[in-house]
Design a protein around this motif. Structure first.
Motif, short mmCIF file in Angstrom:
data_model
loop_
_atom_site.label_atom_id
_atom_site.label_comp_id
_atom_site.label_asym_id
_atom_site.label_seq_id
_atom_site.Cartn_x
_atom_site.Cartn_y
_atom_site.Cartn_z
N LEU A 130 0.81 -1.21 0.00
CA LEU A 130 0.00 0.00 0.00
C LEU A 130 0.85 1.27 0.00
O LEU A 130 0.61 2.17 -0.81
CB LEU A 130 -0.97 -0.01 1.18
CG LEU A 130 -2.35 -0.64 0.93
CD1 LEU A 130 -3.17 -0.68 2.22
CD2 LEU A 130 -3.11 0.13 -0.15
N HIS A 160 0.56 3.60 -3.25
CA HIS A 160 -0.11 4.88 -2.99
C HIS A 160 0.85 6.05 -3.22
O HIS A 160 0.46 7.06 -3.82
CB HIS A 160 -0.63 4.91 -1.56
CG HIS A 160 -1.28 6.21 -1.18
ND1 HIS A 160 -2.43 6.66 -1.77
CD2 HIS A 160 -0.91 7.17 -0.28
CE1 HIS A 160 -2.77 7.83 -1.25
NE2 HIS A 160 -1.86 8.17 -0.35
N PHE A 181 -5.35 2.20 7.12
CA PHE A 181 -4.29 2.84 6.36
C PHE A 181 -4.40 4.35 6.46
O PHE A 181 -5.42 4.94 6.11
CB PHE A 181 -4.39 2.40 4.89
CG PHE A 181 -3.30 2.93 4.01
CD1 PHE A 181 -1.98 2.54 4.18
CD2 PHE A 181 -3.59 3.81 2.96
CE1 PHE A 181 -0.97 3.01 3.35
CE2 PHE A 181 -2.60 4.29 2.12
CZ PHE A 181 -1.28 3.89 2.32
N VAL A 216 -6.72 -1.28 -4.14
CA VAL A 216 -7.28 -2.30 -3.25
C VAL A 216 -7.88 -3.44 -4.07
O VAL A 216 -7.73 -4.62 -3.73
CB VAL A 216 -8.33 -1.68 -2.32
CG1 VAL A 216 -9.09 -2.77 -1.56
CG2 VAL A 216 -7.67 -0.71 -1.34
N ILE A 262 -6.98 4.76 -5.17
CA ILE A 262 -6.76 3.87 -4.03
C ILE A 262 -7.75 2.71 -4.06
O ILE A 262 -7.42 1.59 -3.68
CB ILE A 262 -6.86 4.65 -2.69
CG1 ILE A 262 -6.45 3.75 -1.51
CG2 ILE A 262 -8.24 5.21 -2.49
CD1 ILE A 262 -4.99 3.40 -1.48
N ASP A 294 -3.43 7.51 4.83
CA ASP A 294 -2.90 7.88 3.52
C ASP A 294 -2.13 9.20 3.51
O ASP A 294 -1.62 9.62 2.47
CB ASP A 294 -4.02 7.93 2.49
CG ASP A 294 -5.09 8.96 2.81
OD1 ASP A 294 -5.00 9.60 3.88
OD2 ASP A 294 -6.02 9.12 2.00
#
Length: 349
Positions: A227, A231, A282, A251, A247, A284
């Protein structure tokens, strides 16, 4: 393929092979070096990259597709696709109705050969990490959520010690240096390292090959970093006006699609009633730099060390039970014992 043709399974391929010889070269071919032989310094990443060109992947994909008619219903899958020259071949095959997909990896989307220093064998993997141009094309493909042939993104985690990576001291952290075998300097300096003669010779041989991309272990350690890697890179691409998945798309490719691929879509890959309560918390916006102490695997050797990321996993839950927490009183893996379940699905006799 004929054995599996009527079974509800997936046949996966590491797609690299030597290309066939198109022209007659006479009997001398029996003594000549294979096309993969290195031509250049063995600690040069460019030498290693040139030894595994994109044609290795395209030839393998074409060979697989040439046999697809033997099992028309069988799902064929290319693991860790690197060379974007394969993409038009796979797209055309899918248009013809061939059930074939591909995956790529975090390191192909976040690392580029342009930035790899000579001797930094942490970056060795097969197929190899290719150019920034190649990476840009991979991003464009996964951003095409509807028609793209790359359906999943995985870690292909392959950890090993700095010793197996033949990593030169300049790329080793203090933690790694403390855990490697005695150096040639220690062996020859009169320090009692209490090693048998065979181990001493092995240590000397390893030191002579430090930085050798052809002798080093191939594989990238990155499990748990997917991730942050994706990201960070996607956000940078979007900020530069380039194509990148959202995002939600990330996923889908890392969780939902992978669960479906291995037959677990009925319990994994989503958050809804009846599914396993597997949840990742998460953040971000958290900006941080990966250090050896942040790696959650035994031998902390990875090309991602020192990289600055945007976004960090704060908690992980498995079937409703917290198993990991970042910071706080109970930092790290919590619970004291594994809570996973063995999944053995009998798909064929």
């Amino acid at each position: 393929m004929t054995t599996l043709k009527d079974t509800p399974t997936t046949l996966m391929f590491h797609a690299e092979m030597l290309p066939p010889i198109a022209d007659s070269v006479g009997d001398a071919v029996q003594q000549s070096l294979p096309p993969a032989a290195p031509h250049g310094e063995l600690d040069s990443y460019s030498t290693f990259l040139a030894s595994r060109p994109p044609v290795f992947e395209t030839c393998a994909v074409e060979e697989i597709l040439s046999m697809a008619d033997l099992a028309p219903q069988l799902h064929l899958h290319i693991v860790h696709l690197s060379a974007t020259e394969c993409i038009p071949i796979l797209r055309q095959a899918r248009k013809k109705g061939i059930n074939i997909t591909a995956e790529t990896c975090f390191h192909y989307l976040g690392l580029a050969s342009d930035d790899i220093e000579d001797g930094d064998t942490r970056h060795k993997c097969c197929p190899p990490i290719r150019s920034q141009t190649n990476q840009d094309r991979l991003w464009n493909e996964i951003a095409d959520a509807e028609d793209g042939c790359i359906k999943t993104i995985v870690s292909d985690h392959s950890p090993c010690t700095p010793e197996l990576k033949l990593l030169p001291p300049r790329f080793q952290t203090a933690h790694q240096a403390d855990n490697r075998r005695p150096s040639l300097h220690q062996i020859d300096s009169g320090i009692d390292v209490t090693l048998p003669e065979e181990a001493i010779q092995d240590a000397k041989a390893a030191l002579e090959k430090q930085g050798d991309f052809f002798a080093a272990w191939g594989g990238i350690s990155s499990v748990g970093l997917g991730l942050p890697i994706l990201h960070t890179a996607a956000a940078a691409r979007l900020a530069a006006g380039e194509k990148a998945p959202s995002i939600v798309d990330i996923v889908r490719m890392c969780s939902q699609a992978t669960a479906k691929q291995v037959g677990l879509a009925h319990r994994k890959g989503g958050i809804r009633a009846g599914m396993d309560a597997d949840i990742c918390v998460f953040d971000d916006e958290d900006v941080w730099t990966l250090r050896a102490g942040d790696m959650r695997w035994k031998n902390r050797c990875s090309p991602w060390e020192g990289h600055r990321f945007r976004g960090r996993v704060k908690e992980t839950w498995v079937r409703g039970q917290k198993v990991f927490e970042l910071g706080g009183v109970n930092a790290g893996f919590v619970g004291g014992k594994p809570v996973g379940q063995a999944i053995v699905e009998r798909r064929m006799e």
